[in-house]
Enzyme design. Sequence first.
Site, mmCIF file in Angstrom:
data_model
loop_
_atom_site.group_PDB
_atom_site.id
_atom_site.type_symbol
_atom_site.label_atom_id
_atom_site.label_comp_id
_atom_site.label_asym_id
_atom_site.label_seq_id
_atom_site.Cartn_x
_atom_site.Cartn_y
_atom_site.Cartn_z
ATOM 1 N N GLU A 183 -1.423 6.522 4.872
ATOM 2 C CA GLU A 183 -0.525 5.900 3.887
ATOM 3 C C GLU A 183 -0.940 6.290 2.468
ATOM 4 O OE1 GLU A 183 2.169 4.473 4.897
ATOM 5 O OE2 GLU A 183 1.767 3.654 6.890
ATOM 6 N N LYS A 226 2.711 1.198 -5.112
ATOM 7 C CA LYS A 226 3.624 0.409 -4.282
ATOM 8 C C LYS A 226 4.270 -0.705 -5.110
ATOM 9 C CE LYS A 226 4.619 -1.838 0.020
ATOM 10 N NZ LYS A 226 4.263 -2.224 1.374
ATOM 11 N N ARG A 240 12.786 1.578 -2.172
ATOM 12 C CA ARG A 240 11.659 1.441 -1.254
ATOM 13 C C ARG A 240 11.688 2.472 -0.131
ATOM 14 N NH1 ARG A 240 9.094 -4.232 0.780
ATOM 15 N NH2 ARG A 240 8.985 -5.318 -1.191
ATOM 16 N N ASN A 244 9.101 5.524 3.099
ATOM 17 C CA ASN A 244 9.298 5.857 4.511
ATOM 18 C C ASN A 244 9.099 7.340 4.803
ATOM 19 O OD1 ASN A 244 9.851 3.236 5.285
ATOM 20 N ND2 ASN A 244 12.013 3.416 4.750
ATOM 21 N N HIS A 251 7.975 7.175 13.544
ATOM 22 C CA HIS A 251 8.474 6.108 14.413
ATOM 23 C C HIS A 251 8.904 6.669 15.767
ATOM 24 C CE1 HIS A 251 11.562 3.121 15.795
ATOM 25 N NE2 HIS A 251 10.492 2.378 15.639
HETATM 26 N N1 LIG Z 1 4.116 -6.112 5.673
HETATM 27 C C1 LIG Z 1 4.155 -4.835 5.385
HETATM 28 O O1 LIG Z 1 4.724 -4.422 4.368
HETATM 29 C C2 LIG Z 1 3.476 -3.853 6.288
HETATM 30 C C3 LIG Z 1 3.274 -2.546 5.861
HETATM 31 C C4 LIG Z 1 2.585 -1.675 6.711
HETATM 32 C C5 LIG Z 1 2.117 -2.127 7.932
HETATM 33 N N2 LIG Z 1 2.345 -3.405 8.328
HETATM 34 C C6 LIG Z 1 1.861 -3.899 9.620
HETATM 35 O O2 LIG Z 1 0.445 -3.826 9.617
HETATM 36 C C7 LIG Z 1 -0.009 -3.713 10.959
HETATM 37 C C8 LIG Z 1 -1.080 -2.669 11.012
HETATM 38 O O3 LIG Z 1 -2.149 -3.052 10.162
HETATM 39 P P1 LIG Z 1 -3.659 -2.718 10.541
HETATM 40 O O4 LIG Z 1 -3.795 -1.300 10.881
HETATM 41 O O5 LIG Z 1 -4.500 -3.282 9.467
HETATM 42 O O6 LIG Z 1 -3.799 -3.530 11.911
HETATM 43 P P2 LIG Z 1 -4.800 -4.679 12.448
HETATM 44 O O7 LIG Z 1 -4.652 -5.910 11.669
HETATM 45 O O8 LIG Z 1 -4.560 -4.765 13.906
HETATM 46 O O9 LIG Z 1 -6.234 -4.060 12.187
HETATM 47 C C9 LIG Z 1 -6.662 -2.929 12.904
HETATM 48 C C10 LIG Z 1 -7.996 -3.192 13.617
HETATM 49 O O10 LIG Z 1 -9.026 -3.230 12.652
HETATM 50 C C11 LIG Z 1 -9.826 -4.393 12.828
HETATM 51 N N3 LIG Z 1 -10.348 -4.748 11.516
HETATM 52 C C12 LIG Z 1 -9.637 -5.096 10.423
HETATM 53 N N4 LIG Z 1 -10.465 -5.227 9.370
HETATM 54 C C13 LIG Z 1 -11.709 -4.968 9.804
HETATM 55 C C14 LIG Z 1 -12.982 -4.896 9.180
HETATM 56 N N5 LIG Z 1 -13.142 -5.091 7.874
HETATM 57 N N6 LIG Z 1 -14.057 -4.604 9.952
HETATM 58 C C15 LIG Z 1 -13.909 -4.342 11.275
HETATM 59 N N7 LIG Z 1 -12.735 -4.363 11.913
HETATM 60 C C16 LIG Z 1 -11.652 -4.667 11.176
HETATM 61 C C17 LIG Z 1 -8.920 -5.402 13.469
HETATM 62 O O11 LIG Z 1 -9.660 -6.364 14.194
HETATM 63 C C18 LIG Z 1 -8.061 -4.520 14.369
HETATM 64 O O12 LIG Z 1 -8.716 -4.300 15.583
HETATM 65 C C19 LIG Z 1 1.211 -3.400 11.792
HETATM 66 O O13 LIG Z 1 1.583 -4.542 12.508
HETATM 67 C C20 LIG Z 1 2.270 -3.055 10.770
HETATM 68 O O14 LIG Z 1 3.581 -3.362 11.214
HETATM 69 C C21 LIG Z 1 3.011 -4.269 7.534
HETATM 70 ZN ZN LIG Z 2 3.546 2.961 7.366
#
Ligand SMILES: NC(=O)c1ccc[n+]([C@@H]2O[C@H](COP(=O)([O-])OP(=O)(O)OC[C@H]3O[C@@H](n4cnc5c(N)ncnc54)[C@H](O)[C@@H]3O)[C@@H](O)[C@H]2O)c1
Ligand SMILES: [Zn+2]
Length: 362
Positions: A183, A226, A240, A244, A251
Amino acid sequence: MSVPADAGSEYEVVVGSGLLADVSQRLQPHLGSGPILMVADTTVHELYGKAMANALTTAGHHCVELVIEPGEASKRRSVAASLQDQAIAAGADRDSRVIALGGGVPGDLGGYLAATLLRGLPWIQVPTSLLAMVDSSVGGKTGVDTAAGKNLVGAFWHPQVVLADVEALGTLADAELASGLAEVIKYGVTLEGQLFADLEDGLLESVMARVPEAVALVVERCVAIKAAVVAEDAREANRRQVLNFGHTVGHGIEVAMNYTLRHGEAVAIGMVMEARLSEQRLGGAADLAERITALCARADLPVALPDGVGVDAVVEGARHDKKNQAGQPRCVLVQEFGCVVPHEGNWSHPVTVEELQRVLGE
Ligand SMILES: NC(=O)c1ccc[n+]([C@@H]2O[C@H](COP(=O)([O-])OP(=O)(O)OC[C@H]3O[C@@H](n4cnc5c(N)ncnc54)[C@H](O)[C@@H]3O)[C@@H](O)[C@H]2O)c1
Ligand SMILES: [Zn+2]
């Protein structure tokens, strides 16, 4: 740094190193007198949540620890319903605050809990993954997945404050860090060519080595990028869409592979493919796809379709992306680094199935 929210209001995103050490003092101005509802997954709860709950309890708060299983599977309605029930049983009231601690999963789910409970409670995001710091904690999108797809149920609900402690990335797995880097690279490709150049000049490796100053700098730059986009387009009507880039093909890959790749990994491949498409369509920078491929590879991100994944399945997945209109795939196209080209007043371009097949097959 201030980030725009609804109706002209804004909130602070605080980025720094060691912020969690005095988290209860930092959060104090934002807390109410009611129970604090802290949402974290088991991993992050163990690493940071218990200490945070202790600090809040010592400061006189009643902290309810709502712990979920790690991973996307927790981002669903039944889990949200269980958290709502637990929060109500624990005495949540209008003076309660939700704290979402962790990556994007506790962030989206905790935000959704805050948006829905008692018709909306103020909430605080404490992102601990790179992806959450640079992407999901900014913009106010909260929600859960359904059987029909990701993020189909949710609400725009901005937090009161975001506290991003880059020191927390010290415990994040390399592959998770890389997923967030996809990202970061995307912001460089689409909106800030200088960021892409700086990453190429070694900033990427400094982030991979988790040098606190480098990580803080990158997170701040990404949040600013952002925030500026969100300011122009709070409800994802148009601008926005630039965020993408790489995500239509990405996707499609996620769907074709049944979500077995990390999001950022799929986006990295998607960026390479959509950069090829950009070159073919717009005839801009000829080294676009090549430089994106090289930088993603340095970040240990995949840059080609994994063996056994069919082009047709990816195209089919991309066609059903919810960002599309009338079944026609749309992609964000880039002229050169930092320069996205609009099409008929829209930031994405309709592309044909044949075009997608061609770049995926190259
Ligand atoms: N709201 C939005 O605008 C937006 C934008 C992009 C992504 N998302 C969402 O975000 C999600 C993906 O986020 P993600 O990749 O952070 O997923 P996640 O929250 O599942 O974290 C990924 C992994 O990292 C671990 N983890 C997190 N922080 C840690 C740390 N400091 N130390 C050790 N382990 C740690 C978690 O336990 C998990 O296993 C998706 O569901 C996606 O749809 C939302
Ligand atoms: Zn993304």
